[in-house]
Design a protein around this motif. Structure first.
Motif, PDB file in Angstrom:
ATOM      1  N   UNK A 155      68.067  20.937  28.632  1.00 36.90           N
ATOM      2  CA  UNK A 155      67.125  21.819  28.729  1.00 36.90           C
ATOM      3  C   UNK A 155      67.607  22.842  29.992  1.00 36.90           C
ATOM      4  N   UNK A 156      67.963  22.907  30.757  1.00 32.51           N
ATOM      5  CA  UNK A 156      68.776  24.344  31.257  1.00 32.51           C
ATOM      6  C   UNK A 156      69.248  25.052  29.911  1.00 32.51           C
ATOM      7  N   UNK A 157      70.212  24.269  29.377  1.00 34.36           N
ATOM      8  CA  UNK A 157      71.411  24.643  28.389  1.00 34.36           C
ATOM      9  C   UNK A 157      70.382  25.738  27.527  1.00 34.36           C
ATOM     10  N   UNK A 158      69.028  25.241  26.840  1.00 40.43           N
ATOM     11  CA  UNK A 158      67.980  26.172  26.064  1.00 40.43           C
ATOM     12  C   UNK A 158      67.557  26.909  26.837  1.00 40.43           C
ATOM     13  N   UNK A 159      67.063  26.696  28.426  1.00 41.07           N
ATOM     14  CA  UNK A 159      66.395  27.924  29.178  1.00 41.07           C
ATOM     15  C   UNK A 159      67.690  29.227  29.158  1.00 41.07           C
ATOM     16  N   UNK A 160      68.984  28.786  29.056  1.00 35.71           N
ATOM     17  CA  UNK A 160      69.521  29.583  29.081  1.00 35.71           C
ATOM     18  C   UNK A 160      70.692  30.656  28.127  1.00 35.71           C
ATOM     19  N   UNK A 161      70.285  29.944  27.179  1.00 37.12           N
ATOM     20  CA  UNK A 161      70.823  30.455  25.700  1.00 37.12           C
ATOM     21  C   UNK A 161      71.919  29.914  25.473  1.00 37.12           C
ATOM     22  N   UNK A 162      72.077  28.914  25.540  1.00 38.58           N
ATOM     23  CA  UNK A 162      73.633  28.232  25.529  1.00 38.58           C
ATOM     24  C   UNK A 162      73.940  26.923  25.244  1.00 38.58           C
ATOM     25  N   UNK A 163      74.764  26.263  24.983  1.00 37.90           N
ATOM     26  CA  UNK A 163      74.896  25.249  24.971  1.00 37.90           C
ATOM     27  C   UNK A 163      75.142  23.698  26.128  1.00 37.90           C
ATOM     28  N   UNK A 164      74.773  22.825  25.596  1.00 28.80           N
ATOM     29  CA  UNK A 164      75.801  21.755  26.555  1.00 28.80           C
ATOM     30  C   UNK A 164      76.244  22.026  27.059  1.00 28.80           C
ATOM     31  N   UNK A 175      68.258   8.566  39.602  1.00 30.24           N
ATOM     32  CA  UNK A 175      69.020   6.593  39.458  1.00 30.24           C
ATOM     33  C   UNK A 175      69.262   6.444  38.244  1.00 30.24           C
ATOM     34  N   UNK A 176      69.314   6.684  37.158  1.00 31.19           N
ATOM     35  CA  UNK A 176      69.486   6.786  35.756  1.00 31.19           C
ATOM     36  C   UNK A 176      70.730   7.414  35.237  1.00 31.19           C
ATOM     37  N   UNK A 177      70.957   7.797  36.004  1.00 31.58           N
ATOM     38  CA  UNK A 177      72.206   8.685  36.036  1.00 31.58           C
ATOM     39  C   UNK A 177      71.767  10.679  35.496  1.00 31.58           C
ATOM     40  N   UNK A 178      70.394  10.797  34.889  1.00 31.43           N
ATOM     41  CA  UNK A 178      70.700  11.720  34.131  1.00 31.43           C
ATOM     42  C   UNK A 178      70.834  12.855  35.428  1.00 31.43           C
ATOM     43  N   UNK A 179      71.477  14.014  35.098  1.00 32.10           N
ATOM     44  CA  UNK A 179      71.149  14.989  36.179  1.00 32.10           C
ATOM     45  C   UNK A 179      70.240  16.457  35.941  1.00 32.10           C
ATOM     46  N   UNK A 180      69.959  16.504  37.594  1.00 31.99           N
ATOM     47  CA  UNK A 180      68.277  17.493  37.702  1.00 31.99           C
ATOM     48  C   UNK A 180      68.997  18.793  37.948  1.00 31.99           C
ATOM     49  N   UNK A 181      69.138  19.892  37.396  1.00 36.60           N
ATOM     50  CA  UNK A 181      69.330  20.359  37.159  1.00 36.60           C
ATOM     51  C   UNK A 181      67.625  21.581  37.446  1.00 36.60           C
ATOM     52  N   UNK A 182      67.998  22.719  38.940  1.00 38.20           N
ATOM     53  CA  UNK A 182      66.762  23.462  39.383  1.00 38.20           C
ATOM     54  C   UNK A 182      67.593  24.536  38.998  1.00 38.20           C
ATOM     55  N   UNK A 183      65.981  25.511  40.412  1.00 37.29           N
ATOM     56  CA  UNK A 183      66.296  26.528  40.034  1.00 37.29           C
ATOM     57  C   UNK A 183      67.329  27.587  39.830  1.00 37.29           C
ATOM     58  N   UNK A 184      67.961  27.005  41.797  1.00 37.30           N
ATOM     59  CA  UNK A 184      69.272  27.874  41.696  1.00 37.30           C
ATOM     60  C   UNK A 184      69.968  27.969  40.451  1.00 37.30           C
ATOM     61  N   UNK A 185      70.126  26.365  40.301  1.00 38.84           N
ATOM     62  CA  UNK A 185      71.242  26.273  38.782  1.00 38.84           C
ATOM     63  C   UNK A 185      70.783  26.832  37.845  1.00 38.84           C
TER      64      UNK A 185
END
Length: 141
Positions: free
Chosen positions: A7-16, A34-44
């Motif tokens: 999702x953050x890659x898509x928002x920024x127009x780049x790739x994973x 807890x499942x290991x997935x990253x959770x990017x915030x606005x600052x990221x």
């Protein structure tokens, strides 16, 4: 609000893969669920957009940290990058001018740049000799 890497890659127009690559010193690793997935915030996202902008301006990845993000713009780093860009533009403009001359018939491709004026007066042996000149006289860039 939190986003996955996709999702953050898509928002920024780049790739994973690009987002993952920026974790090496440019983009801090986000917290994980807890499942290991990253959770990017606005600052990221803000930081990622800053990195993308600098990359779009031609700043090499290894120089992005020198340019900074704090609002203080290091003049020396940007001046050096601007000078490199000016050299690239100049080189490309010279190449375009030479290609245009070849297309218009005022230059030939079998002699080095600068010998076009005498090329028509040279015989085959002389033309063969000067074909080796670029490797000896071309300026190092």
């Amino acid at each position: 609000m939190a986003w996955s890497t996709r999702e953050i890659a898509d928002l920024a127009g780049t790739t994973v893969n690009t987002v993952r690559h920026y974790h090496v010193g440019l983009l801090e690793e986000p917290d994980r669920m807890s499942n290991g997935y990253k959770q990017y915030q606005v600052r990221h996202l803000v930081r990622l957009l800053q990195i993308r902008r600098l990359r779009d301006l031609g700043v090499p990845v290894d120089q992005i940290e020198q340019v900074g993000f704090s609002g203080d713009t290091p003049t020396a780093a940007l001046t050096a990058i601007d000078a490199d860009l000016a050299k690239s533009i100049e080189r490309l403009q010279r190449a375009r001018a030479e290609i245009k001359a070849i297309l218009l018939g005022s230059s030939v491709t079998d002699v080095p740049s600068g010998f076009e004026g005498v090329a028509s007066k040279l015989g085959t042996p002389e033309r063969s000799l000067i074909s080796f000149i670029p490797s000896c006289t071309t300026r190092r860039r």
